[in-house]
Design an enzyme around this catalytic site. Sequence first.
Site, PDB file in Angstrom:
ATOM      1  N   ASP A   1     -45.404 -23.409 -11.788  1.00  0.00           N
ATOM      2  CA  ASP A   1     -46.066 -22.356 -12.244  1.00  0.00           C
ATOM      3  C   ASP A   1     -45.943 -21.725 -13.268  1.00  0.00           C
ATOM      4  OD1 ASP A   1     -48.809 -24.135 -11.188  1.00  0.00           O
ATOM      5  OD2 ASP A   1     -48.842 -22.900  -9.550  1.00  0.00           O
TER       6      ASP A   1
ATOM      7  N   ARG B   1     -45.176 -18.988  -6.289  1.00  0.00           N
ATOM      8  CA  ARG B   1     -45.333 -17.990  -7.787  1.00  0.00           C
ATOM      9  C   ARG B   1     -44.727 -16.402  -7.272  1.00  0.00           C
ATOM     10  NH1 ARG B   1     -49.976 -18.197 -11.614  1.00  0.00           N
ATOM     11  NH2 ARG B   1     -47.785 -18.413 -12.823  1.00  0.00           N
TER      12      ARG B   1
ATOM     13  N   ARG C   1     -56.942 -13.175  -6.231  1.00  0.00           N
ATOM     14  CA  ARG C   1     -55.613 -12.500  -6.276  1.00  0.00           C
ATOM     15  C   ARG C   1     -55.310 -11.358  -6.842  1.00  0.00           C
ATOM     16  NH1 ARG C   1     -52.994 -17.907  -8.694  1.00  0.00           N
ATOM     17  NH2 ARG C   1     -54.531 -19.214  -7.380  1.00  0.00           N
TER      18      ARG C   1
ATOM     19  N   HIS D   1     -59.541 -16.398 -11.014  1.00  0.00           N
ATOM     20  CA  HIS D   1     -58.989 -15.357 -11.847  1.00  0.00           C
ATOM     21  C   HIS D   1     -59.748 -15.505 -13.266  1.00  0.00           C
ATOM     22  CE1 HIS D   1     -54.219 -16.410 -11.910  1.00  0.00           C
ATOM     23  NE2 HIS D   1     -54.811 -16.217 -11.253  1.00  0.00           N
TER      24      HIS D   1
ATOM     25  N   CYS E   1     -54.012 -19.495 -19.796  1.00  0.00           N
ATOM     26  CA  CYS E   1     -53.006 -19.333 -18.986  1.00  0.00           C
ATOM     27  C   CYS E   1     -52.057 -19.510 -19.201  1.00  0.00           C
ATOM     28  CB  CYS E   1     -53.889 -20.659 -17.960  1.00  0.00           C
ATOM     29  SG  CYS E   1     -55.240 -20.370 -17.137  1.00  0.00           S
TER      30      CYS E   1
HETATM   31  N1  ARG Z   1     -52.068 -22.817 -10.379  1.00  0.00           N
HETATM   32  C1  ARG Z   1     -51.758 -22.263 -11.160  1.00  0.00           C
HETATM   33  C2  ARG Z   1     -52.460 -20.592  -9.632  1.00  0.00           C
HETATM   34  O1  ARG Z   1     -53.443 -20.877  -9.239  1.00  0.00           O
HETATM   35  C3  ARG Z   1     -52.818 -21.716 -12.105  1.00  0.00           C
HETATM   36  C4  ARG Z   1     -52.673 -20.371 -13.147  1.00  0.00           C
HETATM   37  C5  ARG Z   1     -53.607 -19.916 -13.888  1.00  0.00           C
HETATM   38  N2  ARG Z   1     -53.059 -18.722 -14.362  1.00  0.00           N
HETATM   39  C6  ARG Z   1     -54.048 -18.105 -15.116  1.00  0.00           C
HETATM   40  N3  ARG Z   1     -54.122 -17.237 -16.308  1.00  0.00           N
HETATM   41  N4  ARG Z   1     -56.064 -18.602 -14.965  1.00  0.00           N
HETATM   42  O2  ARG Z   1     -51.963 -19.378 -10.037  1.00  0.00           O
END
Ligand code: ARG
Length: 288
Positions: A81, A106, A152, A181, A281
Amino acid sequence: MTLLSDSAVEVVHPERAPTTRRYLMCEPRYFTVEYVINPWMNPDEPVSTDLAVAQWTALKETYETLGHTVETIEPAAGLPDMVFSANSGTVVDGRVLGSRFRAPQRAAEADHFRRWFLDNGYRDVVMPQCINEAEGDFTWTGSVLLAGTGFRTDPGAHAEAQEVLGVPVVSLQLVDPRYYHLDVALFVLSEARDGRPAEVAYYPEAFSAGTQRVLSRMFPNAVIATEEDAVCLGLNAVSDGRNVVLPVEATRLAAEVAQRGYNPVMVDISELRKSGGGPKCCTNELRG
Ligand code: ARG
């Protein structure tokens, strides 16, 4: 869709002047979908890393053609990612607040990006105490930092961002797991400048009732996105104040922003959407 010619835009919308941006991107060389941390991700669905790289390269070239500068960070094997560089750090006026990921898968990205900032001349780099997914959840409007929470970024990170970056922060509550997000639910079309307020587009249903009221007070002239706009990650767009880079499926939203004098630029990010990502993203703005 009818697009205004350049000269017509200047007459009808003299304020639609693009400003040159500097972005940080990370090639999806090791991109896969092998874990599930948002509802878009399904490890059983095949992913083509080559196609992801091709789509990412086209996005990077789109920015360069528009006159922007793109910096890149070397991707790291085992961090599929890392392409989503919007989660790398929040940069305002040359100050950097790094990131701290919610998902352990991550976590190691944060230090790669911290080192990139230090190696690239940023002196003021602070790493957060609270979970903080950077521009995934933080959006600069030119006068305030909009800050998402709910899935998040920890609400405590909002206060931390205000203290470290020295800018006013407005907390926004996200409620729909598909829009985990802030940057998949809202984007800035043009920043506040010369006494003009910022113009944004957002999908109200992604936010709590109280936050919807906050947004309609702050942005009475916002573009109100529909489910159709949001579900293709159309709000994961990148605007330079004039050109708006959007996923190719976001045709209704593109027509609406064109009506307001912006120039929609469509890109195909289908492969990256399998991980829940779009153009924004993959793009972190380096301000100052
Ligand atoms: N698979 C990643 C996650 O879930 C995607 C992140 C996308 N980034 C964003 N800025 N929305 O963390």
